[in-house]
Design a protein around this motif. Structure first.
Motif, PDB file in Angstrom:
ATOM      1  N   TRP A 151       7.513 -18.870   1.060  1.00  0.00           N
ATOM      2  CA  TRP A 151       8.571 -18.269   1.598  1.00  0.00           C
ATOM      3  C   TRP A 151       9.405 -19.323   2.316  1.00  0.00           C
ATOM      4  N   THR A 152       8.824 -20.449   2.785  1.00  0.00           N
ATOM      5  CA  THR A 152       9.559 -21.683   3.479  1.00  0.00           C
ATOM      6  C   THR A 152       9.764 -22.854   2.421  1.00  0.00           C
ATOM      7  N   TYR A 153       8.638 -23.287   1.936  1.00  0.00           N
ATOM      8  CA  TYR A 153       8.963 -24.716   1.112  1.00  0.00           C
ATOM      9  C   TYR A 153       9.571 -24.188  -0.068  1.00  0.00           C
ATOM     10  N   THR A 154       8.865 -23.148  -1.032  1.00  0.00           N
ATOM     11  CA  THR A 154       9.468 -22.936  -2.297  1.00  0.00           C
ATOM     12  C   THR A 154      10.764 -22.269  -2.431  1.00  0.00           C
ATOM     13  N   PHE A 155      11.055 -21.301  -1.237  1.00  0.00           N
ATOM     14  CA  PHE A 155      12.089 -20.781  -1.297  1.00  0.00           C
ATOM     15  C   PHE A 155      13.419 -21.589  -1.168  1.00  0.00           C
ATOM     16  N   GLN A 156      13.269 -22.616  -0.141  1.00  0.00           N
ATOM     17  CA  GLN A 156      14.104 -23.758   0.104  1.00  0.00           C
ATOM     18  C   GLN A 156      14.397 -24.501  -1.324  1.00  0.00           C
TER      19      GLN A 156
END
Length: 411
Positions: A151-156
């Motif tokens: 929910w940080t890397y993949t979300f962005q």
């Protein structure tokens, strides 16, 4: 221990997952309609780990797990980016391809497979109950870390891909109107106007070999800047990211892992809930009962989600093969090299189960949360379902084979 004996140990949990997933897929069909999309979303929010099964000695070497997960994201993301530049998928699939290659299912799959292997006869990881307890502890911590990364890397990554795709479509819509010059067209053929642009038209407009990088840099960057200005300032974006991460950290499954981590790492808290003489041992018993009951639910949800992959979607076979090759051939091979090197340098404890879980993190299929993100940004939903379905079908064979190899190496 013989290779084929280990193969039997590794194959049984995978077969169990396949059978229960098949039941979940059947329950999600329109014929039975017992696992609708809303039902699966609600059930997926139930804490699916046993919160208080952490042992004292685990925390001496859990520090290596975040590093290991970071390596899986770095290597998978790099390979996915290289593949995207070589394959040149459609704009809305570029970020999805990178996400599928880099983001593994570091929670649910491990919670299913690792404890199941521990309870199989012939398992090389020691006494069944102790092995299962440690396996749940390691898997729960992996789920918490994986959720944070997703929910940080993949979300962005998905969000950025969505913005670029929106800018690309906007540029196409603002291009000069031009009639359809297809020699097979007639008076009823749709003209290329600014009106109803269906996905079929977009597929014609954007060739399968076309990439975002093929757009004229000046026009593309100008469109992206306009979208970014319209979206929010840098500070508001940071606040938005923080809210998303905080929301995911407060989700029941992740919150359960964090609570378990706190109780397991604090001796006086652990004595309150764990042990035959613990005054609040009923909490541990209840958490164990919940964890044992929800693990089969994970598998049912998995099968129900995969049924969406039977939708029609235009996916080039080379994209599917790329994801399968990266996730089930290249990453596991690199994982063996990383874990063997770390072990030879004395960075890992003499615990085959911990090393086994670190190796499995390189072999898991793509995270199911990627599908949630595509729904959130309304881009590539059907393609994501198809890619997920094929990835998880291949995972049944890959996890069996690699689990056997990993146990053979560690035994």
């Amino acid at each position: 221990m013989g290779f084929w004996t280990l193969f039997g140990v590794a194959s049984m949990p995978i077969l169990q997952v396949l059978l229960v997933s098949a039941i979940g897929a059947l329950m999600a069909t329109d014929y039975l309609n017992l696992l609708s999309i809303d039902t699966r979303k609600s059930l997926n929010k139930v804490p699916m780990n046993q919160c208080f099964t952490f042992s004292d000695y685990i925390y001496i070497y859990l520090w290596f797990m975040p590093i290991n997960i970071g390596i899986t994201f770095l290597v998978g993301g790099t390979l996915g980016w290289i593949a995207a530049k070589l394959i040149k998928p459609k704009p809305h699939l570029e970020g999805l391809l990178i996400a599928m290659c880099s983001t593994g299912n570091l929670g649910n799959i491990l919670l299913i497979i690792v404890p199941a292997i521990c309870t199989e006869g012939g398992s090389p990881f020691g006494e069944h109950s102790v092995c299962k307890s440690k396996g749940l502890s390691y898997s729960s911590f992996s789920m918490a870390l994986g959720s944070l990364c997703i929910w940080t890397y993949t979300f962005q990554l998905i969000k950025s891909s969505s913005l670029r795709y929106t800018a690309f479509i906007k540029q196409a819509e603002e291009s000069p109107q031009e009639p359809n010059k297809d020699p097979d067209s007639n008076e009823n053929t749709r003209l290329l106007n600014n009106g109803e642009r269906t996905q079929e038209y977009i597929d014609v407009l954007v060739p399968s070999s076309y990439s975002i990088s093929d757009v004229q840099p000046s026009v593309h960057h100008e469109s992206v800047r306009k979208e970014e200005k319209k979206d929010a300032s840098l500070s508001s974006k940071l606040v938005d990211i923080f809210h998303k991460v905080l929301k995911e950290l407060l989700a029941p499954p992740t919150l359960g892992s964090i609570v378990g981590l706190i109780f397991g790492a604090t001796p006086w808290l652990k004595k309150l809930v764990i042990g035959d003489d613990a005054p609040l041992r009923v909490i541990q018993d209840s958490a164990t009962l919940l964890g044992d009951g929800t693990i089969p639910c994970i598998t049912l949800i998995l099968g129900g989600n995969l049924i969406q992959g039977f939708r029609r979607a235009s996916i080039r076979p080379v994209i599917i093969m790329t994801i399968i090759c990266v996730r089930y051939v290249i990453l596991p091979s690199i994982g063996i090299l990383v874990i063997k090197t770390a072990s030879s340098l004395g960075l890992l404890p003499v615990d085959p189960l911990f090393s086994f879980l670190l190796l499995i993190q390189y072999t898991v299929p793509p995270a199911m949360n990627i599908s949630t993100m595509t729904q959130l940004f309304n881009v590539g939903q059907e393609e994501c379902s198809v890619l997920t379905m094929w990835s998880y079908l291949a995972a049944a064979f890959a996890l069996t084979g690699w689990s056997t190899v990993f146990m053979w190496i560690l035994a």
